[in-house]
Design a protein around this motif. Structure first.
Motif, PDB file in Angstrom:
ATOM      1  N   GLU A  78      66.036  11.990   8.107  1.00 59.99           N
ATOM      2  CA  GLU A  78      67.176  12.766   8.584  1.00 59.99           C
ATOM      3  C   GLU A  78      66.729  13.837   9.576  1.00 59.99           C
ATOM      4  O   GLU A  78      67.529  14.665  10.004  1.00 59.99           O
ATOM      5  CB  GLU A  78      67.884  13.427   7.393  1.00 59.99           C
ATOM      6  CG  GLU A  78      68.421  12.414   6.392  1.00 59.99           C
ATOM      7  CD  GLU A  78      68.709  13.011   5.036  1.00 59.99           C
ATOM      8  OE1 GLU A  78      68.581  14.249   4.900  1.00 59.99           O
ATOM      9  OE2 GLU A  78      69.048  12.271   4.113  1.00 59.99           O
ATOM     10  N   ASP A 141      78.331  18.391  14.715  1.00 61.14           N
ATOM     11  CA  ASP A 141      78.137  17.671  13.461  1.00 61.14           C
ATOM     12  C   ASP A 141      78.951  18.394  12.391  1.00 61.14           C
ATOM     13  O   ASP A 141      78.724  19.584  12.135  1.00 61.14           O
ATOM     14  CB  ASP A 141      76.640  17.697  13.122  1.00 61.14           C
ATOM     15  CG  ASP A 141      76.238  16.624  12.148  1.00 61.14           C
ATOM     16  OD1 ASP A 141      77.125  15.952  11.600  1.00 61.14           O
ATOM     17  OD2 ASP A 141      75.028  16.478  11.915  1.00 61.14           O
ATOM     18  N   TYR A 142      79.917  17.700  11.782  1.00 63.47           N
ATOM     19  CA  TYR A 142      80.779  18.291  10.760  1.00 63.47           C
ATOM     20  C   TYR A 142      80.363  17.732   9.407  1.00 63.47           C
ATOM     21  O   TYR A 142      80.530  16.539   9.141  1.00 63.47           O
ATOM     22  CB  TYR A 142      82.245  17.970  11.048  1.00 63.47           C
ATOM     23  CG  TYR A 142      82.699  18.430  12.415  1.00 63.47           C
ATOM     24  CD1 TYR A 142      83.131  19.738  12.635  1.00 63.47           C
ATOM     25  CD2 TYR A 142      82.682  17.554  13.503  1.00 63.47           C
ATOM     26  CE1 TYR A 142      83.538  20.156  13.899  1.00 63.47           C
ATOM     27  CE2 TYR A 142      83.093  17.962  14.772  1.00 63.47           C
ATOM     28  CZ  TYR A 142      83.516  19.271  14.948  1.00 63.47           C
ATOM     29  OH  TYR A 142      83.914  19.680  16.215  1.00 63.47           O
ATOM     30  N   LYS A 143      79.831  18.600   8.550  1.00 64.78           N
ATOM     31  CA  LYS A 143      79.235  18.171   7.287  1.00 64.78           C
ATOM     32  C   LYS A 143      80.089  18.660   6.116  1.00 64.78           C
ATOM     33  O   LYS A 143      80.191  19.866   5.871  1.00 64.78           O
ATOM     34  CB  LYS A 143      77.806  18.716   7.173  1.00 64.78           C
ATOM     35  CG  LYS A 143      76.888  18.275   8.326  1.00 64.78           C
ATOM     36  CD  LYS A 143      75.538  18.955   8.252  1.00 64.78           C
ATOM     37  CE  LYS A 143      74.614  18.532   9.392  1.00 64.78           C
ATOM     38  NZ  LYS A 143      74.174  17.132   9.266  1.00 64.78           N
ATOM     39  N   TYR A 145      80.858  19.144   2.283  1.00 63.49           N
ATOM     40  CA  TYR A 145      80.152  19.268   1.007  1.00 63.49           C
ATOM     41  C   TYR A 145      81.112  18.884  -0.113  1.00 63.49           C
ATOM     42  O   TYR A 145      82.097  19.583  -0.378  1.00 63.49           O
ATOM     43  CB  TYR A 145      79.636  20.685   0.823  1.00 63.49           C
ATOM     44  CG  TYR A 145      78.411  20.996   1.650  1.00 63.49           C
ATOM     45  CD1 TYR A 145      77.170  21.211   1.042  1.00 63.49           C
ATOM     46  CD2 TYR A 145      78.471  21.063   3.037  1.00 63.49           C
ATOM     47  CE1 TYR A 145      76.035  21.487   1.792  1.00 63.49           C
ATOM     48  CE2 TYR A 145      77.342  21.335   3.807  1.00 63.49           C
ATOM     49  CZ  TYR A 145      76.133  21.556   3.175  1.00 63.49           C
ATOM     50  OH  TYR A 145      75.007  21.824   3.925  1.00 63.49           O
ATOM     51  N   ARG A 160      72.787  21.478  18.868  1.00 61.79           N
ATOM     52  CA  ARG A 160      71.642  21.030  18.058  1.00 61.79           C
ATOM     53  C   ARG A 160      70.324  21.033  18.820  1.00 61.79           C
ATOM     54  O   ARG A 160      69.278  21.364  18.255  1.00 61.79           O
ATOM     55  CB  ARG A 160      71.920  19.614  17.527  1.00 61.79           C
ATOM     56  CG  ARG A 160      70.793  19.019  16.712  1.00 61.79           C
ATOM     57  CD  ARG A 160      71.135  17.629  16.243  1.00 61.79           C
ATOM     58  NE  ARG A 160      72.194  17.643  15.249  1.00 61.79           N
ATOM     59  CZ  ARG A 160      71.979  17.837  13.944  1.00 61.79           C
ATOM     60  NH1 ARG A 160      70.747  18.058  13.501  1.00 61.79           N
ATOM     61  NH2 ARG A 160      72.979  17.808  13.102  1.00 61.79           N
ATOM     62  N   ARG A 213      76.994  14.963   0.705  1.00 64.07           N
ATOM     63  CA  ARG A 213      77.480  15.598   1.933  1.00 64.07           C
ATOM     64  C   ARG A 213      77.822  14.471   2.902  1.00 64.07           C
ATOM     65  O   ARG A 213      76.957  13.662   3.244  1.00 64.07           O
ATOM     66  CB  ARG A 213      76.394  16.495   2.510  1.00 64.07           C
ATOM     67  CG  ARG A 213      76.897  17.517   3.548  1.00 64.07           C
ATOM     68  CD  ARG A 213      75.735  18.186   4.220  1.00 64.07           C
ATOM     69  NE  ARG A 213      75.073  17.254   5.131  1.00 64.07           N
ATOM     70  CZ  ARG A 213      73.776  17.328   5.467  1.00 64.07           C
ATOM     71  NH1 ARG A 213      72.996  18.250   4.953  1.00 64.07           N
ATOM     72  NH2 ARG A 213      73.272  16.443   6.307  1.00 64.07           N
ATOM     73  N   ASP A 215      78.807  13.427   6.550  1.00 63.71           N
ATOM     74  CA  ASP A 215      78.662  13.993   7.898  1.00 63.71           C
ATOM     75  C   ASP A 215      79.448  13.181   8.921  1.00 63.71           C
ATOM     76  O   ASP A 215      79.405  11.944   8.915  1.00 63.71           O
ATOM     77  CB  ASP A 215      77.189  13.999   8.315  1.00 63.71           C
ATOM     78  CG  ASP A 215      76.330  14.899   7.440  1.00 63.71           C
ATOM     79  OD1 ASP A 215      76.874  15.523   6.513  1.00 63.71           O
ATOM     80  OD2 ASP A 215      75.116  14.972   7.698  1.00 63.71           O
ATOM     81  N   TYR A 217      80.893  12.958  13.223  1.00 66.83           N
ATOM     82  CA  TYR A 217      81.008  13.370  14.613  1.00 66.83           C
ATOM     83  C   TYR A 217      82.436  13.054  15.041  1.00 66.83           C
ATOM     84  O   TYR A 217      83.081  12.171  14.464  1.00 66.83           O
ATOM     85  CB  TYR A 217      80.051  12.595  15.524  1.00 66.83           C
ATOM     86  CG  TYR A 217      78.604  12.690  15.137  1.00 66.83           C
ATOM     87  CD1 TYR A 217      77.900  13.873  15.315  1.00 66.83           C
ATOM     88  CD2 TYR A 217      77.935  11.590  14.585  1.00 66.83           C
ATOM     89  CE1 TYR A 217      76.565  13.970  14.963  1.00 66.83           C
ATOM     90  CE2 TYR A 217      76.607  11.680  14.230  1.00 66.83           C
ATOM     91  CZ  TYR A 217      75.926  12.869  14.418  1.00 66.83           C
ATOM     92  OH  TYR A 217      74.614  12.962  14.063  1.00 66.83           O
ATOM     93  N   THR A 229      74.552  12.288   2.803  1.00 66.23           N
ATOM     94  CA  THR A 229      73.300  12.914   2.395  1.00 66.23           C
ATOM     95  C   THR A 229      73.420  13.439   0.972  1.00 66.23           C
ATOM     96  O   THR A 229      74.343  14.189   0.665  1.00 66.23           O
ATOM     97  CB  THR A 229      72.953  14.072   3.349  1.00 66.23           C
ATOM     98  OG1 THR A 229      72.819  13.560   4.672  1.00 66.23           O
ATOM     99  CG2 THR A 229      71.666  14.753   2.941  1.00 66.23           C
ATOM    100  N   HIS A 232      70.802  17.914   0.260  1.00 67.54           N
ATOM    101  CA  HIS A 232      71.006  18.981   1.235  1.00 67.54           C
ATOM    102  C   HIS A 232      69.723  19.765   1.469  1.00 67.54           C
ATOM    103  O   HIS A 232      69.159  20.360   0.557  1.00 67.54           O
ATOM    104  CB  HIS A 232      72.114  19.912   0.714  1.00 67.54           C
ATOM    105  CG  HIS A 232      71.927  21.365   1.009  1.00 67.54           C
ATOM    106  ND1 HIS A 232      72.593  22.004   2.012  1.00 67.54           N
ATOM    107  CD2 HIS A 232      71.152  22.302   0.416  1.00 67.54           C
ATOM    108  CE1 HIS A 232      72.238  23.274   2.037  1.00 67.54           C
ATOM    109  NE2 HIS A 232      71.373  23.490   1.079  1.00 67.54           N
TER     110      HIS A 232
END
Length: 259
Positions: A78, A141-143, A145, A160, A213, A215, A217, A229, A232
């Motif tokens: 990752e 990147d929208y993660k 949780y 990034r 998580r 993720d 785009y 993921t 974390h």
């Protein structure tokens, strides 16, 4: 050192989770190649970047058959240093690319390096996929949780490759009072146009797991699932102020896997 005897903080629980959690779909999800098929099975086609090919030997990569722009990734890592963005194949040093990715294929890139139990049976490979190009090269990147299928907050990673920033938001898009490794962006981050679609997808994908998580785009106004993921920050990235490491830790119920 994380307390693995009686884990309480989010990071401690993630460390324990990485060493002890199992699920029949984990290997398929964390392998970035089979992950694309998993997403197709769960929510339909066209929610991941197009896969051009994958290989377990750098000498077999079919560069001549790839488009002029593409992305090369490790199927396991990752980390951003295990991604190569090829903007113009005609100007790329292909031998350099082969040399760089050859290290990604070494066996120590699996469980031996990550300590995540779900990596242990995944064979390191290289994949080439679609290059999602946007203005200013700031593909946010929208993660999301997610804890037992309930989404509690979102991390937005912006700039990034230039000035990486982390901003946490609740589901009403109000900034959360904690930070992770990187500074916050100095400007407000707009909610993505496809936010509600992302919410629906994240709820569906995360439901079977104590924590994951999800993720995303956003490309041409549509959500693309980047990855799911389960570890974390590898359980090693501090959360500030520290009290929030424990508050978030309360959301992760690992009682079913405690030994």
């Amino acid at each position: 050192m994380p307390n693995l005897i009686n884990p309480k903080s989010f990071n401690e629980k993630i460390c324990y989770y990485s060493l002890n959690y199992s699920h029949t779909d984990l290997a398929k999800i964390v392998d970035k190649i089979s992950f694309k098929e998993y997403i197709k099975e769960k929510i339909g086609e066209d929610y991941t970047a197009k896969l051009y090919g994958y290989w377990d030997d750098e000498s077999l990569i079919l560069f001549d058959e790839l488009p002029n722009k593409f992305v090369i990734k490790s199927n396991l890592s990752e980390l951003s240093n295990n991604i190569i963005f090829v903007n113009d194949k005609s100007k790329e040093d292909i031998d350099r690319v082969k040399y760089e990715v050859s290290e990604w294929l070494q066996p120590w890139n699996s469980c031996q390096r990550s300590f995540r139990v779900w990596d242990k049976n995944i064979h390191p490979r290289i994949l080439a996929e679609e290059y999602l190009e946007i203005p200013n090269n700031d593909l946010k990147d929208y993660k999301f949780y997610c804890f037992n299928g309930i989404i509690h907050f979102v991390l937005v990673v912006s700039e990034r490759f230039t000035n990486k920033s982390f901003n946490f938001y609740n589901l009403d898009w109000q900034e959360m009072p904690f930070e992770r490794e990187f500074k916050k962006a100095s400007y407000p981050i707009e909610k993505p146009n496809s936010f509600n679609a992302m919410l629906d997808i994240a709820k569906k994908l995360s439901k079977p797991f104590p924590f994951v998580r999800v993720d995303f785009y956003e490309y041409d106004g549509k959500p693309y699932v980047g990855e799911m993921t389960f570890a974390h920050g590898g359980g090693m990235e501090p959360i500030y102020p520290q009290e929030w490491d424990y508050k978030i830790g309360e959301l992760l119920d690992i009682s079913s896997i405690l030994t």
